[in-house]
Design an enzyme around this catalytic site. Structure first.
Site, PDB file in Angstrom:
ATOM      1  N   SER A 122      15.783 -32.859 -34.720  1.00 32.33           N
ATOM      2  CA  SER A 122      16.213 -32.034 -33.589  1.00 32.33           C
ATOM      3  C   SER A 122      16.669 -32.947 -32.461  1.00 32.33           C
ATOM      4  CB  SER A 122      15.077 -31.129 -33.118  1.00 32.33           C
ATOM      5  OG  SER A 122      13.954 -31.911 -32.763  1.00 32.33           O
ATOM      6  N   LEU A 123      17.416 -32.390 -31.513  1.00 40.54           N
ATOM      7  CA  LEU A 123      17.925 -33.165 -30.384  1.00 40.54           C
ATOM      8  C   LEU A 123      16.989 -33.058 -29.190  1.00 40.54           C
ATOM      9  CD1 LEU A 123      21.726 -32.246 -30.421  1.00 40.54           C
ATOM     10  CD2 LEU A 123      20.635 -34.277 -31.363  1.00 40.54           C
ATOM     11  N   GLU A 168      30.433 -31.321 -27.298  1.00 38.01           N
ATOM     12  CA  GLU A 168      30.619 -30.160 -28.164  1.00 38.01           C
ATOM     13  C   GLU A 168      29.778 -29.009 -27.639  1.00 38.01           C
ATOM     14  OE1 GLU A 168      29.110 -31.557 -31.835  1.00 38.01           O
ATOM     15  OE2 GLU A 168      30.694 -33.026 -32.173  1.00 38.01           O
ATOM     16  N   GLU A 176      26.368 -25.042 -37.973  1.00 36.65           N
ATOM     17  CA  GLU A 176      25.586 -23.890 -37.502  1.00 36.65           C
ATOM     18  C   GLU A 176      26.192 -22.607 -38.062  1.00 36.65           C
ATOM     19  OE1 GLU A 176      22.287 -23.349 -34.576  1.00 36.65           O
ATOM     20  OE2 GLU A 176      23.303 -25.115 -35.389  1.00 36.65           O
ATOM     21  N   CYS A 202      43.014   1.876  -8.295  1.00 34.23           N
ATOM     22  CA  CYS A 202      42.321   0.963  -7.383  1.00 34.23           C
ATOM     23  C   CYS A 202      41.241   1.726  -6.611  1.00 34.23           C
ATOM     24  CB  CYS A 202      43.318   0.347  -6.407  1.00 34.23           C
ATOM     25  SG  CYS A 202      42.531  -0.731  -5.174  1.00 34.23           S
ATOM     26  N   ARG A 251      17.331 -26.129 -42.103  1.00 34.42           N
ATOM     27  CA  ARG A 251      16.703 -27.303 -41.496  1.00 34.42           C
ATOM     28  C   ARG A 251      15.260 -27.467 -41.980  1.00 34.42           C
ATOM     29  NH1 ARG A 251      17.520 -30.077 -36.750  1.00 34.42           N
ATOM     30  NH2 ARG A 251      18.852 -28.456 -35.865  1.00 34.42           N
ATOM     31  N   LYS A 299      26.964 -26.151 -28.007  1.00 33.93           N
ATOM     32  CA  LYS A 299      25.723 -26.003 -28.763  1.00 33.93           C
ATOM     33  C   LYS A 299      25.631 -24.545 -29.207  1.00 33.93           C
ATOM     34  CE  LYS A 299      20.769 -26.921 -28.551  1.00 33.93           C
ATOM     35  NZ  LYS A 299      20.341 -25.597 -29.037  1.00 33.93           N
ATOM     36  N   CYS A 338      42.473   1.694  -2.642  1.00 34.55           N
ATOM     37  CA  CYS A 338      43.685   2.351  -2.126  1.00 34.55           C
ATOM     38  C   CYS A 338      44.241   3.419  -3.060  1.00 34.55           C
ATOM     39  CB  CYS A 338      44.763   1.305  -1.832  1.00 34.55           C
ATOM     40  SG  CYS A 338      45.407   0.473  -3.307  1.00 34.55           S
ATOM     41  N   CYS A 379      45.567  -4.450  -8.980  1.00 33.49           N
ATOM     42  CA  CYS A 379      46.150  -3.457  -8.092  1.00 33.49           C
ATOM     43  C   CYS A 379      47.442  -4.056  -7.539  1.00 33.49           C
ATOM     44  CB  CYS A 379      45.194  -3.124  -6.945  1.00 33.49           C
ATOM     45  SG  CYS A 379      45.975  -2.140  -5.638  1.00 33.49           S
ATOM     46  N   TYR A 426      29.688 -29.618 -37.568  1.00 33.37           N
ATOM     47  CA  TYR A 426      29.751 -30.580 -36.460  1.00 33.37           C
ATOM     48  C   TYR A 426      29.242 -31.978 -36.777  1.00 33.37           C
ATOM     49  CZ  TYR A 426      25.015 -28.551 -35.982  1.00 33.37           C
ATOM     50  OH  TYR A 426      23.758 -28.081 -36.211  1.00 33.37           O
ATOM     51  N   LYS A 437      21.114 -28.114 -21.887  1.00 28.56           N
ATOM     52  CA  LYS A 437      20.926 -26.667 -21.947  1.00 28.56           C
ATOM     53  C   LYS A 437      21.352 -26.048 -20.618  1.00 28.56           C
ATOM     54  CE  LYS A 437      19.072 -24.925 -25.022  1.00 28.56           C
ATOM     55  NZ  LYS A 437      17.692 -24.843 -25.483  1.00 28.56           N
ATOM     56  N   CYS A 490      46.622  -2.681   0.411  1.00 27.66           N
ATOM     57  CA  CYS A 490      45.240  -2.616  -0.102  1.00 27.66           C
ATOM     58  C   CYS A 490      44.346  -3.502   0.767  1.00 27.66           C
ATOM     59  CB  CYS A 490      45.213  -3.069  -1.557  1.00 27.66           C
ATOM     60  SG  CYS A 490      43.622  -2.836  -2.362  1.00 27.66           S
ATOM     61  N   ASP A 518      24.372 -21.118 -30.802  1.00 24.85           N
ATOM     62  CA  ASP A 518      23.071 -20.458 -30.828  1.00 24.85           C
ATOM     63  C   ASP A 518      22.939 -19.702 -32.151  1.00 24.85           C
ATOM     64  OD1 ASP A 518      20.608 -19.823 -29.917  1.00 24.85           O
ATOM     65  OD2 ASP A 518      21.249 -18.255 -28.538  1.00 24.85           O
TER      66      ASP A 518
END
Length: 675
Positions: free
Chosen positions: A83-84, A113, A172, A409, A136, A115, A412, A427, A224, A315, A433, A117
């Site tokens: 793991s990192l 790069e 991943e 909008c 893993r 990460k 207006c 708009c 990766y 993170k 406006c 999830d």
């Protein structure tokens, strides 16, 4: 059909289907229709059924699954999946880069790069075919999930190109947000409990025993990291680009999903960019991975007991809370851009009470299927405003209805427009406006524009709401309305004097600042500076053609057309004349206009590294003042590279390969001085 003919046709069909799968899922450039693809697949299925002796575990037909596994075997990783280490702050990341370069004995080039999830996997290929896929696990031993991985269409079963005889590649597996939403909707309709998040969904799917159910779920992947002996290239980045050619789905440099970085500033640029842009991705990411690029330095740096010293994960600062969406309101910006805002039941998040959060745009609302009354997940990262990132579908009311994005909008009542390729609605009522008018006024007086002290956002709105100003030119008539200013709330004698003094002083701002302050769409600070110096005056700018504008550095068709459109409106031309009459600078002054020399005219110059006698920004200014165009990267059009200390080896190598002239800092200044 003889057996040999059948085998030839089977191999031909497999090759075609592998190719078309690659075009569709990796390149996003299909060459045939879905119907044609299905017809080829059915022909192959029929032949494989007739000739079972030609069975192949990596046939495209295996992507549909169909078998039920008895369980998962374990197998060792030939190379441990460590793991990192994680970091959560810029300071810690800067310390990591400094420590890494100290251990490496000099400057390092890094690869940034996203990460992802999802769930990490390791794939083993031999002779261009998938042999085994492992989770893993504990990093030493993982579960064999080969049958399930074969169903993921973005993972190649057979490779093409100059791949090595045997190698491992890691990446991943994740569940795209759209697929996750549809899957949860189906589960709720069937009375099943929805998945908590896409990560858990991807992980759980890979551990299903029914491969046909795995195939039904829209898993995707990014690879990766390539491990081969010997390495396929001297660096990580080059290896990944080769893997892309073999058929793997690799992060795209052109979309800035992977980027080389030669300094911690370039690393942080990547981090800052994706901390915002990640919310527009079709999948979830929770950070950035930074790796030392060159393998010989990775080997020198080595590993700790738990993680490599040559890589770290940054993170994103994000804290999540669950609260109820009470309403969706809409804000109008100075350009007319409409931003939907979630009005929330107050919730404590990241040290503050959050009542409102960004919903980005109509596509984001539709993608997450956000509805008023939902319980939503809100995140807040760093200094960025909170944002809604998901919906708790388990708590949705049975009678809830999809949200209908507004068509007019909110300020207006003008019908909204959405240009092709644009994420936002607009708009078009620029002149009538109120939020657009106030926004333009605030932009005009801001620090990087006219820099008028004493005119903050509240004061600008106060002046507008009381009828003292309707556009930016009205600011310069306030000197005749001192009594009316003093009658306003919070406006005392001294504050009025400071305000009027600041307005008068702004008349000395250079033309490039005036041009930026006008708020022409797509004309930012840098573009305004280049345009001002290229055309010299507002009069020349107002008569310039698209072609003439596009000849200016950094001005493309979109910017050129926006400038033309702005000055085509009579009201804008009259505004410029009123500002000119008020005394604002509408041309580059003699000192600014006159270049120091034309010694570098026509040359494209790139600067790289650390400089000791001048800052990088000042060096760029100096180059431009002598007629040069400053480039950002080495290309075939680069004429000169000014190499400071500790510049990236890749940039130097590329310059040498392209025969680009290279000068040190000292050599450049000697050349400029004519010695």
């Amino acid at each position: 059909m003889t057996e040999l003919e059948a085998l030839a046709r089977i191999e031909e069909l497999r090759a075609q289907l592998h190719h078309h799968n690659y075009c569709y899922y990796i390149l996003d450039k299909p060459e045939i229709s879905d119907q044609q693809f299905d017809e080829l697949m059915k022909e192959l299925e029929k032949l494989e059924e007739q000739y079972p002796q030609f069975s192949d575990e990596n046939s495209p037909t295996r992507r549909v699954g169909g078998g039920v596994l008895e369980g998962f075997e374990n197998a060792p990783h030939k190379y441990p999946m460590l793991s990192l280490g994680n970091t959560y702050s810029e300071g810690e990341l800067r310390d990591y880069v400094a420590r890494t370069e100290r251990l490496a004995g000099g400057k390092c080039q890094f690869v940034c790069e996203l990460k992802y999830d999802g769930t990490a996997i390791s794939l083993h290929y031999r002779d261009g075919q998938l042999v085994q896929a492992l989770t893993r696990g504990d990093g030493t031993v993982g579960d064999v999930i080969t049958a399930n991985v074969r169903t993921i269409k973005s993972i190649p079963l057979r490779l093409s190109g100059d791949y090595p005889k045997e190698f491992y590649i890691r990446g991943e597996v994740f569940m795209p947000l759209e697929g996750f939403r549809k899957l949860n909707k189906e589960r709720i309709e069937l009375g099943l409990e929805p998945f908590a998040n896409p990560r858990n969904c991807a992980s759980g799917t890979l551990k299903l025993l029914d491969t046909s159910e795995v195939a039904r779920r829209p898993l995707d992947s990014y690879m990766y990291f390539v491990i081969a002996e010997p390495p396929v290239a001297p660096s990580h980045f080059e290896s990944m680009m080769k893997a892309r050619e073999w058929g793997f789905k690799i992060p795209d440099p052109e979309k800035r999903m992977v980027q080389l970085a030669n300094s911690v500033e370039e690393i942080m640029d990547f981090v800052y960019y994706w901390d915002v842009a990640r919310h527009d991705l079709p999948f979830e990411t929770d950070g950035v991975v930074i790796k030392v690029n060159h393998y010989h330095l990775q080997e020198e740096l080595g590993f700790t007991a738990k993680s490599p010293r040559w890589a770290i994960a940054y993170k994103f600062k994000a804290e999540q809370a669950r609260t109820r969406l009470l309403d969706i309101t809409y804000q109008v910006g100075r350009t007319g851009a409409i931003t939907p805002v979630a009005e929330l039941e107050p919730v404590f998040l990241a040290g503050t009470t959050v009542k409102r959060a960004s919903l980005h745009n109509a596509d984001q609302i539709a993608r997450l299927d956000i509805r008023i009354g939902d319980y939503v997940y809100v995140e807040k990262g760093g200094e960025i405003i909170p944002k809604v990132v998901g919906v708790d579908l388990t708590a949705r009311a049975a009678d809830s209805k999809p949200h209908q994005y507004i068509t007019q909008c909110p300020e207006c009542g003008t019908d909204l427009i959405r240009e092709p390729g644009e994420a936002l609605h607009y708009c078009p009522n620029r002149e009538g406006c109120p939020p657009q008018i106030i926004g333009r006024l605030e932009h005009f007086v801001s620090r990087k524009a006219m820099d008028i002290e004493g005119l903050g956002g509240e004061t600008v709105e106060l002046l507008y709401r009381n009828g003292l100003i309707a556009d930016v030119a009205d600011l310069y008539a306030l000197k005749d309305k001192k009594d009316q200013l003093l009658a306003l709330e919070r406006m005392a004698e001294k504050s009025v004097a400071n305000l009027l003094e600041g307005i008068e002083r702004s008349k000395q701002q250079p033309f490039e600042r005036v041009l930026f302050a006008l708020g022409i769409r797509y004309v930012g600070e840098t573009v305004a500076k280049k345009v001002a110096r290229a055309v010299g005056s507002i009069d020349r700018l107002m008569t310039a053609s698209v072609a003439e504008l596009m000849a200016i550095d950094e001005v493309g068709e979109k910017i050129a057309e926006s400038i033309i459109e702005y000055f085509s409106k009579e009201k804008n031309r009259l505004l410029v004349e009123r500002l000119r009459t008020a005394g604002l600078q509408m041309a580059v002054t003699g000192v600014e206009a006159a270049p120091k020399s034309d010694k570098l005219k026509g040359l494209t110059v790139v600067i790289s590294g650390v400089f000791h006698t001048i800052s990088r920004d000042d060096l760029k200014e100096l180059l431009e003042s002598h007629g040069a165009k400053v480039g950002s990267g080495i290309t075939g059009k680069t004429d000169l590279l000014i190499a400071g200390d500790n510049m990236g080896p890749a940039k130097l190598q590329k310059a040498q390969q392209l025969n680009v002239r290279i000068m040190s800092e000292k050599e450049f200044f000697e050349f400029l001085e004519g010695r």
